[in-house]
Motif scaffolding. Structure first.
Motif, PDB file in Angstrom:
ATOM      1  N   LEU A 140       0.931   4.132  -2.841  1.00 48.67           N
ATOM      2  CA  LEU A 140       0.699   5.539  -2.510  1.00 48.67           C
ATOM      3  C   LEU A 140       1.903   6.401  -2.871  1.00 48.67           C
ATOM      4  N   PHE A 195       1.908   9.390  -5.506  1.00 47.04           N
ATOM      5  CA  PHE A 195       2.382  10.719  -5.125  1.00 47.04           C
ATOM      6  C   PHE A 195       3.455  11.202  -6.090  1.00 47.04           C
ATOM      7  N   VAL A 245       0.838  -1.203   0.000  1.00 49.69           N
ATOM      8  CA  VAL A 245       0.000   0.000   0.000  1.00 49.69           C
ATOM      9  C   VAL A 245       0.869   1.247   0.000  1.00 49.69           C
TER      10      VAL A 245
END
Length: 719
Positions: A189, A193, A185
């Motif tokens: 992420l 980003f 995860v």
């Protein structure tokens, strides 16, 4: 911060243009963001790769073992030291000083198990304690089993440790799965980003006239960079297994030679053991046939050893494995202990003398002086039942002074034994031999001799020798025993604890055990409480409740209940009900019910049957309950999960009810009983059933003996 506009100072072409000056623009930040992201990714990946894990089972100790596979090969059948080999007797350093290779190996296995418990508990998995307590239920059976072979004890302990590792691995797999999900995860992420940062930076720099950014587009290079960042996060999740090397035809041929040699060693060992078991069953012709087969196979065994040596010349794998296996074949093929063991069961002096003469000639041909000495010791002790003078002459042929002292002590020649003991070169073994002779002969002068000038000079060996000496003095002079125990150096708390425990100084022994920690400490404290409870149950109970391991604390409380069951049954029952671990509570209730014969107490114990992971306590419960209520005791048999336990429980019922059908069930269960490393386990169990049932029904007992003979006969000796 805002976007600052600046006027150019150049020529006319530049005068009207507008330039963007971005002191905090995303473009300069992109390398920083990428570097930071990659650094974090690498850190998390390394953290995942180095997550704590329980080490694999320690490698087998290189043949500590000059040990024979069967304890009876060296010891007399009534040797008390054969009982409870896993009992705590000091740190593993103490076991390393034992003259018995089997004791050294078994105690080392127990030390590995202590370390495994400590490693698991220190592994940082919070929800593991309940699973660990469930595994601990198998420990009492393992420790209490009477092993006839070193292999059986080692295999059982390693199987137990395997289950411990499996429990830890399962818990760690759950934790690692959660960790992997978190890493995945975070990786997703971080990648999103980074994509957003790139997109925002490109959007805000689309009018930038700096040459390095001119013409830059979000092309394949950027996509590859993003995928590389994601791969750094995901790599630990997809590690491929290491490639395995395929075996060649030559390797298979060499492995076959190794396997065949192993079977040859096992064949020789099993023939000796079968001869002994046949004699115990009264089948002397079969015993002699097994001994003759051992002699007949000598050349074939020699051939297997030579074939293995030849394969080891060109096979690296066999370079380490071959020499000890060749030695094992040669020794097993030449051993004579079985002749002496058979003689122990023979009532005919003439036939016994004939066998011992054959054994003596065989022992003198043994190529290994150590095993030759052990065989001569067995023969001398067997001769002592027929002719003490001849026994002493045989013992005099033993070259090893320690083994010679042992033989002379067992045949009652104490002065000669002491003289041999004084010739032992190793100071610890010399003190050991003299102490054993002093205890057997009740001669305190020998203890004085050890105290005066026969103690080892090495600190550890000296401490353990003093510990043993203090215990031996306890039978002669309590004051001297105390002085010797107090003189043990404080740096050896286990040696001091042993001395204090054997002298009945339980409070001081407890204080010494408090100086070390871990599972070994809890195990030593639990065994101390079991002895303490017999003389001071209240103090023992207080100590039991302080043991840090919950299961061993419950086991210690159970020992207190057992000590109180007869003098104070009511209090014992209250304490039994208060034990928090169901396993130990069943044992404690059984101890009380065995004395009180109260049906309600038996019922309370039986009601806990479904709470047990290992139903071992139900065997003793059924055996005790059979004396009061055979029907209910019989109902417990189906809850037992091992054939040996069912056989013993059924025997207890059959002895009360005298029902042939119940005894026949016991025999069938015993026929299916197995213990890894002891091929004669079923035969010995059947022999025990027959011996105990003979007074009830001689015919049915003979059926058990016949089944035992058949089980022993089927033990493989092919190679």
């Amino acid at each position: 911060m805002g976007i600052h506009r600046a006027k150019g100072r150049g020529g006319a072409g530049e005068r009207g243009s507008k330039r963007l000056f971005l002191p905090c623009a995303p473009a300069p930040l992109l390398p920083c963001l990428a570097s930071a992201t990659v650094a974090v990714a690498l850190a998390i990946s390394l953290l995942l790769a180095t997550a704590p894990a329980l080490a694999a089972d320690p490698p087998a100790t290189a043949d500590l073992a000059r040990a024979d596979r069967y304890c009876i090969a060296c010891h007399s059948a009534n040797d008390a030291r054969l009982a409870n080999p896993f009992a705590w007797d000091g740190h593993v350093a103490r076991a390393a000083l034992s003259p018995c290779p089997t004791v050294r190996q078994l105690r080392q296995e127990m030390a590995f198990t202590d370390d495994a418990f400590d490693a698991i508990r220190n592994g940082g998995i919070a929800d593991l304690e309940a699973r660990l307590l469930a595994r601990e239920e198998s420990l009492p059976r393992l420790v209490e089993t009477a092993y006839s072979t070193v292999d059986a004890g080692v295999n059982e302990m390693r199987a137990f440790r395997y289950q411990l590792n499996k429990t830890y691995a399962q818990a760690q797999a759950v934790r690692d799965s959660a960790t992997m999900q978190v890493v995945l995860v975070v990786g997703v992420l971080a990648t999103l980003f980074l994509l957003a940062s790139l997109a925002w930076g490109l959007w805000n720099t689309r009018h930038l006239s700096v040459p390095m950014f001119r013409g830059f587009r979000m092309g394949m290079g950027a996509v590859v960079f993003v995928l590389l960042v994601f791969a750094v996060f995901a790599l630990p999740l997809f590690n491929p297994p290491a490639p395995t090397e395929a075996a060649t035809a030559a390797d298979l041929e060499r492995q076959a030679a190794l396997d065949t040699a192993t079977r040859a060693a096992v064949s020789a060992e099993n023939l000796s053991a079968k001869a002994w078991q046949f004699a115990r069953l009264g089948q002397f012709d079969a015993a002699r046939a097994a001994l003759d087969e051992l002699e007949t196979n000598a050349n074939a065994y020699w051939g297997r050893a030579r074939a293995l040596e030849e394969s080891a010349v060109t096979w690296d794998k066999a370079a380490d494995a071959a020499p000890p296996l060749v030695h094992r074949i040669e020794v097993a093929a030449a051993r004579a202990w079985a002749y002496a063991a058979v003689v122990d069961e023979i009532g005919d002096p003439r036939r016994a003398a004939e066998l011992l003469d054959t054994a003596l000639a065989r022992a003198q041909r043994n190529p290994d002086p150590y095993f030759r000495a052990l065989d001569l010791k067995k023969i001398a002790v067997a001769w002592s039942r027929l002719d003490q003078t001849h026994a002493a002459r045989v013992a005099g042929q033993i070259a090893d002074p320690f083994i010679r002292a042992w033989a002379l002590r067992e045949i009652g020649q104490f002065d000669q034994a002491a003289a041999s003991a004084r010739a032992v070169g190793d100071a610890h073994l010399r003190a050991f031999a003299l102490r054993e002779i002093a205890v057997a002969s009740k001669n305190a002068n020998l203890l004085d001799e050890i105290t005066s000038y026969q103690l080892p000079t090495a600190p550890a060996a000296g401490a353990y020798a003093l510990s043993d000496l203090a215990a031996a003095w306890g039978a002669f002079d309590a004051k001297q025993s105390k002085e010797i125990a107090d003189s043990i150096a404080a740096q050896f708390p286990d040696a001091r604890a042993r001395a204090f425990r054997r002298s009945g100084r339980f409070v001081e022994a407890w204080a010494e055990l408090e100086k070390f920690d871990g599972f070994e400490q809890a195990r030593a404290q639990s065994e101390l409480v079991a002895a303490w409870a017999r003389v001071a149950p209240n103090d023992a109970l207080d100590a039991a409740q302080k043991i840090r391991d919950p299961f061993l604390s419950a086991e210690a409380q159970r020992a207190v209940v057992a000590a109180l069951a007869r003098p104070d049954a009511a209090r014992a029952l209250d304490l039994a009900r208060a034990i928090p671990i169901p396993y130990a509570r069943v044992q404690a209730l059984t101890d009380v019910a065995r004395v009180s014969r109260d049906p309600a107490t038996f019922q309370q114990a039986a009601a806990l049957a479904d709470d047990l992971r290992d139903p071992y306590p139900l065997r003793d419960l059924a055996s005790a309950w059979a004396q009061v209520d055979p029907k209910n005791a019989l109902a417990l048999v189906d809850k037992l999960d091992r054939e040996s336990d069912r056989a013993q429980a059924l025997l207890a019922v059959a002895l009360v009810t005298k029902e042939s059908a119940v005894f026949e069930r016991a025999v069938k269960q015993a026929q299916g009983a197995r213990l890894r490393g002891d091929p004669l386990y079923s035969a010995e169990l059947l022999r025990e059933l027959g011996a105990r049932y003979a007074a009830v029904d001689a015919t049915k007992a003979k059926d058990a003996f016949d089944a035992a003979f058949d089980a022993a006969r089927k033990v493989t000796t092919e190679f």
